[in-house]
Design an enzyme around this catalytic site. Structure first.
Site, PDB file in Angstrom:
ATOM      1  N   ASP A  17       5.728 -11.859  14.019  1.00 52.65           N
ATOM      2  CA  ASP A  17       4.488 -12.740  13.754  1.00 52.65           C
ATOM      3  C   ASP A  17       3.432 -11.733  13.346  1.00 52.65           C
ATOM      4  O   ASP A  17       2.797 -11.162  14.028  1.00 52.65           O
ATOM      5  CB  ASP A  17       4.163 -13.437  14.735  1.00 52.65           C
ATOM      6  CG  ASP A  17       3.064 -14.826  14.320  1.00 52.65           C
ATOM      7  OD1 ASP A  17       2.343 -14.291  13.380  1.00 52.65           O
ATOM      8  OD2 ASP A  17       2.997 -15.659  15.105  1.00 52.65           O
ATOM      9  N   GLU A  33       0.911  -1.265  -0.011  1.00 57.29           N
ATOM     10  CA  GLU A  33       0.115   0.043  -0.177  1.00 57.29           C
ATOM     11  C   GLU A  33       0.779   1.164  -0.022  1.00 57.29           C
ATOM     12  O   GLU A  33       1.211   1.898   1.040  1.00 57.29           O
ATOM     13  CB  GLU A  33      -0.826  -0.086   1.014  1.00 57.29           C
ATOM     14  CG  GLU A  33      -1.897   1.180   1.383  1.00 57.29           C
ATOM     15  CD  GLU A  33      -2.959   1.085   2.333  1.00 57.29           C
ATOM     16  OE1 GLU A  33      -4.048   1.971   2.291  1.00 57.29           O
ATOM     17  OE2 GLU A  33      -2.791   0.503   3.255  1.00 57.29           O
ATOM     18  N   LYS A  36      -3.931 -13.963  18.535  1.00 63.06           N
ATOM     19  CA  LYS A  36      -4.223 -13.883  17.216  1.00 63.06           C
ATOM     20  C   LYS A  36      -5.872 -13.740  16.949  1.00 63.06           C
ATOM     21  O   LYS A  36      -6.379 -14.304  15.883  1.00 63.06           O
ATOM     22  CB  LYS A  36      -3.820 -14.748  15.952  1.00 63.06           C
ATOM     23  CG  LYS A  36      -2.260 -14.863  16.151  1.00 63.06           C
ATOM     24  CD  LYS A  36      -1.699 -15.858  15.457  1.00 63.06           C
ATOM     25  CE  LYS A  36      -0.130 -15.805  15.211  1.00 63.06           C
ATOM     26  NZ  LYS A  36       0.459 -16.338  16.485  1.00 63.06           N
ATOM     27  N   HIS A  75      -4.550   9.544  -2.417  1.00 58.57           N
ATOM     28  CA  HIS A  75      -4.275   7.964  -2.918  1.00 58.57           C
ATOM     29  C   HIS A  75      -4.117   8.090  -4.512  1.00 58.57           C
ATOM     30  O   HIS A  75      -3.296   7.165  -4.932  1.00 58.57           O
ATOM     31  CB  HIS A  75      -5.712   7.367  -2.323  1.00 58.57           C
ATOM     32  CG  HIS A  75      -5.416   6.575  -1.281  1.00 58.57           C
ATOM     33  ND1 HIS A  75      -4.951   5.141  -0.995  1.00 58.57           N
ATOM     34  CD2 HIS A  75      -5.291   6.979   0.027  1.00 58.57           C
ATOM     35  CE1 HIS A  75      -4.946   4.987   0.369  1.00 58.57           C
ATOM     36  NE2 HIS A  75      -5.135   5.891   1.093  1.00 58.57           N
TER      37      HIS A  75
END
Length: 362
Positions: A256, A49, A180, A351
């Site tokens: 991670d 991105e 997670k 953007h």
């Protein structure tokens, strides 16, 4: 007639292993103050991105124009692992929980047998019918601590099954950790590093550099991050896009990356102080480490070295430094996006311009 063998790849065959590096840029410098990290430094962001780079860079520029820069405060740190014990009934499960808490010092000794860095900080539990969920909280030095906590929990579970009557094995991981997954328990109790990054931006910088006002940012934060997230059913979270910056720095430093799930739970606070903008980001589940799996890969090793997280320091201080840097980076990106969204059209125009410049489709 002899046919030549096909040179086309077999669609059922495993694809060749061609590692593709994620585009990475060093952004900054950003100015940080605090006990865990202090000074001006660049930070690596690995992302596809591309607008994230200039967005974080804008926040970094603001930090250099403020005397104290971004102040970071480490509020707490602990890695968790929960285990599941099963009993014939709730009474037995409850009695087992009381016995476990009474043996805390003994369990601390068991923990030290599993690792020279793991220390048992606290024990919490929940009982549901005959099920006993036990949540162990550890300090893990410079490691993020997933494996260290699981290894310690395995030792502890073996001890409990031997010394606590009436309970049997349920699972080494019971989802009350919580790893997670976005949960209330992590937001309340914390998992990993709990860090706040904050900055006070003078009015003239808010106007000229962010092209907005403190009042507009504070109002948007309430309407978007607080009320909007509440309506969406967010869990212990009120921010615009912590996950973007977290993923980028996690990938760049060998973390991670799946831990952005709980890591992105955090709260943005904005306040209009007589025209000056007070802005903070609090991340209670920032899971980072400077040693362990993934950290010795060349790119991650270089990034950690350049960030000053490979220095000879007391155990845990390199990881604390990385946590402070990460929280400051999150603030840079969060501040820039929130300022942009106070102005109609600014976000999409930016953007579009950046993505076209980099050759990406829009």
């Amino acid at each position: 007639m002899t046919t030549q063998p096909s040179t086309r790849p077999d669609p059922a065959a495993a694809p060749p292993d061609h590692p593709t590096p994620i585009p990475t840029r060093w952004i900054g410098p950003l100015r940080i103050t605090g006990t865990a990290a202090s000074g001006e430094l660049h930070v690596p962001l690995a992302t596809y991105e591309t607008p994230l780079w200039p967005s974080v860079a804008r926040g970094a520029r603001i930090s250099r124009l403020v005397d104290d820069g971004i102040k970071t405060t480490l509020l707490d740190e602990r890695m968790t692992r929960s285990v599941l014990l099963e009993a014939p009934d709730a009474e037995t499960a409850h009695t087992a929980a009381l016995t476990i808490h009474a043996q805390t010092e003994e369990l601390r000794a068991v923990t030290r047998q599993s690792s020279r860095f793991a220390e048992l900080l606290a024990i919490r539990h929940e009982t549901t019918g005959p099920l006993l969920f036990v949540r162990f909280e550890f300090s893990t030095g410079d490691a993020a601590g997933h494996n260290m906590a699981t290894l310690a929990a395995d030792h502890l579970l073996t001890h409990l099954l031997t010394h606590i009557p009436g309970v049997t094995y349920g699972s080494i991981s019971a989802n009350y950790c919580t790893d997670k997954k976005a949960t209330a328990v992590n937001g309340i109790l914390g998992r990993g590093k709990n860090v706040t990054a904050e900055i006070l931006i003078p009015q003239h910088l808010v106007t000229t550099r962010l092209r907005t006002t403190a009042g507009k940012v504070a109002r948007l934060n309430v309407h978007k991050n607080l009320i909007g997230t509440l309506l969406a059913g967010g869990i212990r979270s009120a921010n615009a896009h912590y996950a973007n910056m977290l993923l980028a720095i996690y990938l760049a430093t060998g973390q991670d990356a799946a831990n952005i799930v709980e890591g992105s739970q955090g709260i943005t606070y904005a306040d209009d102080r007589d025209g000056d903008l007070y802005f903070s980001c609090t991340l209670p589940n920032l899971i980072v480490g400077t040693v362990g799996n993934g950290k010795t890969l060349p790119a991650a090793e270089e990034a950690l070295t350049r960030l000053g997280c490979r220095e000879e320091r007391p155990t845990g201080d390199n990881a604390r430094r990385l946590a402070a840097i990460t929280a400051a980076t999150v603030l840079c990106g969060e501040l820039s996006l929130m300022a942009a969204q106070t102005n109609p059209g600014e976000l999409m125009q930016t953007h579009t311009r950046i993505e076209r410049h980099n050759g990406s489709p829009v």
